[in-house]
Design a protein around this motif. Structure first.
Motif, PDB file in Angstrom:
ATOM      1  N   LEU A   6       0.838  -1.205   0.000  1.00  0.00           N
ATOM      2  CA  LEU A   6       0.000   0.000   0.000  1.00  0.00           C
ATOM      3  C   LEU A   6       0.871   1.251   0.000  1.00  0.00           C
ATOM      4  N   THR A   7       1.917   1.231   0.807  1.00  0.00           N
ATOM      5  CA  THR A   7       2.834   2.384   0.867  1.00  0.00           C
ATOM      6  C   THR A   7       3.526   2.597  -0.470  1.00  0.00           C
ATOM      7  N   LEU A   8       3.971   1.514  -1.082  1.00  0.00           N
ATOM      8  CA  LEU A   8       4.649   1.617  -2.369  1.00  0.00           C
ATOM      9  C   LEU A   8       3.709   2.163  -3.443  1.00  0.00           C
ATOM     10  N   ARG A   9       2.464   1.721  -3.455  1.00  0.00           N
ATOM     11  CA  ARG A   9       1.492   2.230  -4.430  1.00  0.00           C
ATOM     12  C   ARG A   9       1.231   3.715  -4.203  1.00  0.00           C
ATOM     13  N   ASN A  10       1.171   4.125  -2.947  1.00  0.00           N
ATOM     14  CA  ASN A  10       0.965   5.552  -2.654  1.00  0.00           C
ATOM     15  C   ASN A  10       2.129   6.392  -3.156  1.00  0.00           C
ATOM     16  N   VAL A  11       3.361   5.882  -2.971  1.00  0.00           N
ATOM     17  CA  VAL A  11       4.550   6.615  -3.436  1.00  0.00           C
ATOM     18  C   VAL A  11       4.551   6.716  -4.955  1.00  0.00           C
ATOM     19  N   LEU A  12       4.256   5.613  -5.628  1.00  0.00           N
ATOM     20  CA  LEU A  12       4.252   5.604  -7.089  1.00  0.00           C
ATOM     21  C   LEU A  12       3.111   6.434  -7.660  1.00  0.00           C
ATOM     22  N   ARG A  14       2.216   9.295  -6.649  1.00  0.00           N
ATOM     23  CA  ARG A  14       2.717  10.684  -6.685  1.00  0.00           C
ATOM     24  C   ARG A  14       4.178  10.654  -7.110  1.00  0.00           C
ATOM     25  N   ARG A  15       4.423  10.197  -8.333  1.00  0.00           N
ATOM     26  CA  ARG A  15       5.792   9.948  -8.798  1.00  0.00           C
ATOM     27  C   ARG A  15       6.645  11.201  -8.779  1.00  0.00           C
ATOM     28  N   PHE A  16       6.102  12.285  -9.310  1.00  0.00           N
ATOM     29  CA  PHE A  16       6.911  13.493  -9.480  1.00  0.00           C
ATOM     30  C   PHE A  16       7.334  14.070  -8.128  1.00  0.00           C
ATOM     31  N   LEU A  17       6.366  14.212  -7.214  1.00  0.00           N
ATOM     32  CA  LEU A  17       6.688  14.766  -5.903  1.00  0.00           C
ATOM     33  C   LEU A  17       7.609  13.828  -5.122  1.00  0.00           C
ATOM     34  N   SER A  18       7.389  12.533  -5.236  1.00  0.00           N
ATOM     35  CA  SER A  18       8.254  11.563  -4.563  1.00  0.00           C
ATOM     36  C   SER A  18       9.664  11.624  -5.128  1.00  0.00           C
ATOM     37  N   LEU A  19       9.775  11.770  -6.465  1.00  0.00           N
ATOM     38  CA  LEU A  19      11.093  11.852  -7.096  1.00  0.00           C
ATOM     39  C   LEU A  19      11.845  13.094  -6.639  1.00  0.00           C
ATOM     40  N   ALA A 314       1.305  16.926   1.526  1.00  0.00           N
ATOM     41  CA  ALA A 314       0.546  16.827   0.278  1.00  0.00           C
ATOM     42  C   ALA A 314      -0.156  15.471   0.185  1.00  0.00           C
ATOM     43  N   ALA A 315       0.522  14.417   0.675  1.00  0.00           N
ATOM     44  CA  ALA A 315      -0.091  13.091   0.649  1.00  0.00           C
ATOM     45  C   ALA A 315      -1.315  13.036   1.544  1.00  0.00           C
ATOM     46  N   VAL A 316      -1.230  13.677   2.706  1.00  0.00           N
ATOM     47  CA  VAL A 316      -2.362  13.715   3.624  1.00  0.00           C
ATOM     48  C   VAL A 316      -3.555  14.406   2.970  1.00  0.00           C
ATOM     49  N   VAL A 336      -3.067   3.428  10.110  1.00  0.00           N
ATOM     50  CA  VAL A 336      -3.002   4.689   9.360  1.00  0.00           C
ATOM     51  C   VAL A 336      -1.698   5.406   9.665  1.00  0.00           C
ATOM     52  N   TRP A 337      -1.339   5.415  10.955  1.00  0.00           N
ATOM     53  CA  TRP A 337      -0.100   6.096  11.355  1.00  0.00           C
ATOM     54  C   TRP A 337       1.113   5.419  10.712  1.00  0.00           C
ATOM     55  N   MET A 338       1.118   4.088  10.692  1.00  0.00           N
ATOM     56  CA  MET A 338       2.225   3.346  10.097  1.00  0.00           C
ATOM     57  C   MET A 338       2.301   3.555   8.591  1.00  0.00           C
ATOM     58  N   THR A 339       1.134   3.728   7.950  1.00  0.00           N
ATOM     59  CA  THR A 339       1.122   3.948   6.502  1.00  0.00           C
ATOM     60  C   THR A 339       1.904   5.197   6.128  1.00  0.00           C
ATOM     61  N   LEU A 340       1.646   6.293   6.834  1.00  0.00           N
ATOM     62  CA  LEU A 340       2.304   7.552   6.502  1.00  0.00           C
ATOM     63  C   LEU A 340       3.773   7.566   6.926  1.00  0.00           C
ATOM     64  N   THR A 341       4.067   7.036   8.102  1.00  0.00           N
ATOM     65  CA  THR A 341       5.472   7.019   8.538  1.00  0.00           C
ATOM     66  C   THR A 341       6.303   6.081   7.665  1.00  0.00           C
ATOM     67  N   THR A 342       5.714   4.958   7.250  1.00  0.00           N
ATOM     68  CA  THR A 342       6.438   4.049   6.359  1.00  0.00           C
ATOM     69  C   THR A 342       6.697   4.702   5.014  1.00  0.00           C
ATOM     70  N   GLU A 343       5.734   5.495   4.535  1.00  0.00           N
ATOM     71  CA  GLU A 343       5.941   6.205   3.275  1.00  0.00           C
ATOM     72  C   GLU A 343       7.102   7.186   3.387  1.00  0.00           C
ATOM     73  N   GLY A 344       7.147   7.933   4.504  1.00  0.00           N
ATOM     74  CA  GLY A 344       8.251   8.867   4.708  1.00  0.00           C
ATOM     75  C   GLY A 344       9.588   8.160   4.803  1.00  0.00           C
ATOM     76  N   LEU A 345       9.633   7.031   5.511  1.00  0.00           N
ATOM     77  CA  LEU A 345      10.877   6.275   5.647  1.00  0.00           C
ATOM     78  C   LEU A 345      11.295   5.631   4.328  1.00  0.00           C
ATOM     79  N   LEU A 346      10.301   5.185   3.525  1.00  0.00           N
ATOM     80  CA  LEU A 346      10.630   4.588   2.231  1.00  0.00           C
ATOM     81  C   LEU A 346      11.270   5.614   1.303  1.00  0.00           C
ATOM     82  N   ILE A 347      10.688   6.800   1.250  1.00  0.00           N
ATOM     83  CA  ILE A 347      11.262   7.865   0.417  1.00  0.00           C
ATOM     84  C   ILE A 347      12.651   8.237   0.925  1.00  0.00           C
ATOM     85  N   THR A 348      12.785   8.355   2.248  1.00  0.00           N
ATOM     86  CA  THR A 348      14.077   8.718   2.830  1.00  0.00           C
ATOM     87  C   THR A 348      15.127   7.650   2.559  1.00  0.00           C
TER      88      THR A 348
END
Length: 420
Positions: A6-12, A14-19, A314-316, A336-348
């Motif tokens: 789910l986190t990976l799909r959310n990152v993909l 928003r490709r441009f902002l994630s990139l 922006a994701a929120v 829900v909390w883990m979804t957003l923090t995992t997204e931040g850690l994945l990008i980082t």
């Protein structure tokens, strides 16, 4: 669907902002890695640069200039001193080894250094040459590994040197007053005659490569070594005219170095300098410059953290209804909390990995340029405890940047999330 998918799909999604966020993190990490490798290399190279020679004797002037020219082959020498100084040093009971050095010429930009062959045994022990043998006669040379590799030199090759340590260029665009034109022309004509004479002397003196040094990981890798008397032979100097550039001294003890310095320093245009002190002065100057770079690094870190924060905010905003739907379907606040923090850690983490690779790639691409200018090598494959701190610090920044948006979503009621 698993949390990671789910986190990976959310990152993909928003490709441009994630990139952009990944790029901000990667550039910051690569800059810090390159700075760390450079600083470690400068400190390590400075320590290895002078070996056991704790004292150097040369003409009066800047101690730093004397040490940099003698051991690191940077800049011009402070001048010449009488050959008799070597005899005086050799008679001192506090001296273990002393070697005369003559410099002032170059071959294709690499310094030609005249020094007794015993220097290599004292400095590097019984390390064998890469090829050939040590020089024994005037005109024979051994070349550093970097010189041999760069210029393609091999045993038996011959070449002629040139006067000076850098290529001299005439100044253009200088205005000459009319009243001083005749004097200037006379001086220029005299200088041209002198230069022409020196060029003739150098062109008529032939060097022969008889050996190639192993890779020493020191400034000596980028120098050409020959007998001390090469400069006297090039210019056909009489015995009473012979001078040397410096004397490298390995004292028996610190007390011996101190006594010799007290004896020679300031007498007859001669200075004796502690090598370690001059190198420490250079490192202190580098540290002052590093503080400024540290401020710029801190700004880059702040910008990377802001970039991660803005990306998650922006994701929120985009996924408020999605999160509300997840809550109505029974997903917990922790999910829900883990979804957003995992997204931040994945990008980082993605930016961190890319940054580490870019930092070491930059070190690999810059190592030759850095070594040719300063005689200090950057090891692009070197990993230290600093890398661990970089990894830990980057992940902490990503985590802390994620907490704010995640906590905001965590606190809201699912109906409020869905209605908003």
């Amino acid at each position: 669907m698993s949390l990671f998918r789910l986190t990976l799909r959310n990152v993909l999604h928003r490709r441009f902002l994630s990139l952009l966020t990944v790029c901000a993190v990667a550039i910051t990490v690569s800059f810090i890695v390159l700075l760390s490798l450079s600083r470690d290399s400068v400190e390590e190279g400075a320590k290895k640069g002078y070996g056991p020679f704790d004292l150097v004797i040369g003409a009066e002037g800047s101690e730093t200039q004397l040490v940099l020219n003698t051991f690191y082959h940077i800049g011009a020498p402070t001048g010449n001193i009488p050959l008799a100084v070597l005899d005086q040093v050799g008679l001192d009971s506090g001296v273990d080894k002393a070697y005369a050095m003559t410099t002032g010429d170059n071959y294709n930009g690499f310094p030609v250094v005249g020094i007794d062959p015993g220097y290599f045994m004292t400095r590097y022990g019984d390390r064998k040459l890469q090829e050939g043998a040590i020089y024994a006669h005037t005109g024979e040379t051994i070349v550093g590994s970097y010189v041999a590799q760069t210029l393609g030199l091999k045993i038996g090759d011959t070449f002629t040197g040139a006067h000076g340590l850098v290529q001299e260029e005439s100044l253009a665009g200088e205005e000459i007053e009319h009243d001083d034109f005749e004097d200037s022309a006379a001086v220029e004509h005299e200088h041209e005659d002198e230069v022409a004479g020196e060029e003739h002397d150098h062109k008529s003196f032939l060097y022969t490569v008889v050996g190639i040094l192993p890779t020493l990981y020191s400034p000596d890798d980028r120098a050409v070594f020959t007998t001390v008397d090469y400069a006297w032979a090039v210019h056909n100097l009489a015995e009473e005219e012979r001078e040397i550039t410096a004397v490298l001294v390995k004292p028996n003890s610190l007390l011996g170095a101190h006594n010799l310095k007290q004896t020679l320093d300031g007498s007859n245009g001669v200075q004796a300098a502690y090598t370690s002190k001059a190198v420490s002065d250079v490192l202190n100057a580098v540290d002052q410059g590093s503080r400024l770079i540290g401020v710029l690094t801190a700004l880059c870190i702040l910008l990377a953290a802001i970039s991660i924060l803005l990306s998650l905010i922006a994701a929120v905003g985009e996924r408020t209804k999605d999160v509300g739907l997840l809550r109505l379907l029974g997903k917990s606040r922790a999910y829900v909390w883990m979804t957003l923090t995992t997204e931040g850690l994945l990008i980082t983490a993605t930016g961190l990995i890319v940054g580490l690779l870019l930092g070491h790639l930059g070190a690999f691409l810059l190592k030759d340029a850095f070594f040719s200018q300063a005689g200090i090598q950057i090891d692009p494959y070197h990993w230290t405890t600093n890398h661990g701190w970089i990894v830990l610090g980057t992940l902490c920044i990503g985590l802390f940047s994620s907490l704010g948006p995640a906590f905001r979503m965590y606190r809201l009621h699912p109906l409020a999330l869905f209605k908003s």
